[in-house]
Design a protein around this motif. Structure first.
Motif, PDB file in Angstrom:
ATOM      1  N   VAL A   1       5.871 -17.277  -2.470  1.00 33.78           N
ATOM      2  CA  VAL A   1       7.019 -16.483  -2.008  1.00 33.78           C
ATOM      3  C   VAL A   1       6.887 -16.055  -0.560  1.00 33.78           C
ATOM      4  O   VAL A   1       7.826 -15.475   0.001  1.00 33.78           O
ATOM      5  N   LYS A   2       5.760 -16.340   0.048  1.00 30.19           N
ATOM      6  CA  LYS A   2       5.521 -15.901   1.430  1.00 30.19           C
ATOM      7  C   LYS A   2       6.587 -16.479   2.352  1.00 30.19           C
ATOM      8  O   LYS A   2       6.901 -17.664   2.295  1.00 30.19           O
ATOM      9  N   GLY A   3       7.151 -15.619   3.171  1.00 25.43           N
ATOM     10  CA  GLY A   3       8.192 -16.040   4.095  1.00 25.43           C
ATOM     11  C   GLY A   3       9.588 -15.974   3.513  1.00 25.43           C
ATOM     12  O   GLY A   3      10.575 -16.079   4.247  1.00 25.43           O
ATOM     13  N   ARG A   4       9.683 -15.806   2.194  1.00 23.63           N
ATOM     14  CA  ARG A   4      10.999 -15.711   1.548  1.00 23.63           C
ATOM     15  C   ARG A   4      11.250 -14.326   0.955  1.00 23.63           C
ATOM     16  O   ARG A   4      12.382 -13.849   0.939  1.00 23.63           O
ATOM     17  N   PHE A   5      10.206 -13.693   0.442  1.00 21.81           N
ATOM     18  CA  PHE A   5      10.322 -12.391  -0.200  1.00 21.81           C
ATOM     19  C   PHE A   5       9.718 -11.316   0.701  1.00 21.81           C
ATOM     20  O   PHE A   5       8.750 -11.576   1.421  1.00 21.81           O
ATOM     21  N   THR A   6      10.271 -10.111   0.613  1.00 22.65           N
ATOM     22  CA  THR A   6       9.741  -8.973   1.351  1.00 22.65           C
ATOM     23  C   THR A   6       9.623  -7.772   0.434  1.00 22.65           C
ATOM     24  O   THR A   6      10.618  -7.378  -0.190  1.00 22.65           O
ATOM     25  N   ILE A   7       8.433  -7.216   0.353  1.00 22.85           N
ATOM     26  CA  ILE A   7       8.221  -5.999  -0.420  1.00 22.85           C
ATOM     27  C   ILE A   7       8.278  -4.810   0.524  1.00 22.85           C
ATOM     28  O   ILE A   7       7.807  -4.882   1.670  1.00 22.85           O
ATOM     29  N   SER A   8       8.859  -3.728   0.047  1.00 23.90           N
ATOM     30  CA  SER A   8       8.940  -2.517   0.859  1.00 23.90           C
ATOM     31  C   SER A   8       8.989  -1.313  -0.074  1.00 23.90           C
ATOM     32  O   SER A   8       9.084  -1.465  -1.295  1.00 23.90           O
ATOM     33  N   ARG A   9       8.905  -0.144   0.501  1.00 20.15           N
ATOM     34  CA  ARG A   9       8.995   1.074  -0.291  1.00 20.15           C
ATOM     35  C   ARG A   9       9.576   2.188   0.551  1.00 20.15           C
ATOM     36  O   ARG A   9       9.417   2.211   1.784  1.00 20.15           O
ATOM     37  N   ASP A  10      10.239   3.105  -0.111  1.00 23.89           N
ATOM     38  CA  ASP A  10      10.785   4.305   0.526  1.00 23.89           C
ATOM     39  C   ASP A  10      10.205   5.483  -0.251  1.00 23.89           C
ATOM     40  O   ASP A  10      10.677   5.812  -1.342  1.00 23.89           O
ATOM     41  N   ASN A  11       9.171   6.098   0.293  1.00 17.80           N
ATOM     42  CA  ASN A  11       8.498   7.180  -0.422  1.00 17.80           C
ATOM     43  C   ASN A  11       9.386   8.410  -0.581  1.00 17.80           C
ATOM     44  O   ASN A  11       9.208   9.185  -1.525  1.00 17.80           O
TER      45      ASN A  11
ATOM     46  N   SER B   1       0.825  -1.198   0.000  1.00 12.34           N
ATOM     47  CA  SER B   1       0.000   0.000   0.000  1.00 12.34           C
ATOM     48  C   SER B   1       0.864   1.255   0.000  1.00 12.34           C
ATOM     49  O   SER B   1       2.091   1.187   0.116  1.00 12.34           O
ATOM     50  N   TRP B   2       0.215   2.405  -0.061  1.00 15.47           N
ATOM     51  CA  TRP B   2       0.946   3.655  -0.275  1.00 15.47           C
ATOM     52  C   TRP B   2       1.975   3.957   0.805  1.00 15.47           C
ATOM     53  O   TRP B   2       3.028   4.518   0.536  1.00 15.47           O
ATOM     54  N   ASN B   3       1.696   3.550   2.023  1.00 17.14           N
ATOM     55  CA  ASN B   3       2.620   3.871   3.121  1.00 17.14           C
ATOM     56  C   ASN B   3       3.319   2.628   3.660  1.00 17.14           C
ATOM     57  O   ASN B   3       3.995   2.699   4.701  1.00 17.14           O
ATOM     58  N   GLY B   4       3.148   1.513   2.979  1.00 17.76           N
ATOM     59  CA  GLY B   4       3.773   0.282   3.445  1.00 17.76           C
ATOM     60  C   GLY B   4       3.034  -0.400   4.570  1.00 17.76           C
ATOM     61  O   GLY B   4       3.479  -1.431   5.072  1.00 17.76           O
ATOM     62  N   GLY B   5       1.900   0.144   4.966  1.00 17.35           N
ATOM     63  CA  GLY B   5       1.174  -0.413   6.090  1.00 17.35           C
ATOM     64  C   GLY B   5       0.491  -1.735   5.800  1.00 17.35           C
ATOM     65  O   GLY B   5       0.211  -2.514   6.708  1.00 17.35           O
TER      66      GLY B   5
END
Length: 128
Positions: free
Chosen positions: A64-74, A52-56
């Motif tokens: 991929v659950k448990g192996r991959f991580t999505i993140s963002r730096d606005n 989501s827009w704020n990573g929340g």
């Protein structure tokens, strides 16, 4: 409009890690929720993760659950996908995608048609 450029793909051995990035330019990055998809040769494009827009809020494919991580730096207008414990079946071109909206309420972030903007893709190859 937003322009998306992926980077960071490459070749890695099974069990290794790799991080891919998606740099956005154009309209305000925080206006979009972001997704990562992948497409292997001869296969359909498949959902990997969304944020989501704020990573929340985040969402992952079961594979991929448990192996991959999505993140963002606005502040940097960039989304990331950290991939750990990689498997040969993770080999694909990885695409980032964007859709206007703070989250995916009212839509299905797992389907490609939910997204209006796409990057050109970056190749990830996992050797056995």
């Amino acid at each position: 409009q937003v322009q998306l450029v992926e980077s960071g793909g490459g070749l890695v051995q099974a069990g290794g890690s790799l991080s891919v990035s998606c740099a956005a330019s154009g309209r305000t990055f925080i206006s979009y929720f972001m997704g990562w998809f992948r497409q292997a040769p001869g296969k359909e494009r498949e959902f990997v993760a969304a944020i989501s827009w704020n990573g929340g809020s985040t969402l992952y494919a079961d594979s991929v659950k448990g192996r991959f991580t999505i993140s963002r730096d606005n502040a940097k207008n960039t989304a990331y996908l950290q991939m750990n414990s990689l498997k040969p079946e993770d080999t694909a071109v990885y695409y980032c995608a964007a859709r206007i909206g703070i989250n995916w309420s009212g839509t299905y972030p797992q389907i490609p048609s939910a997204y209006a903007f796409w990057g050109q893709g970056t190749q990830v190859t996992v050797s056995s």
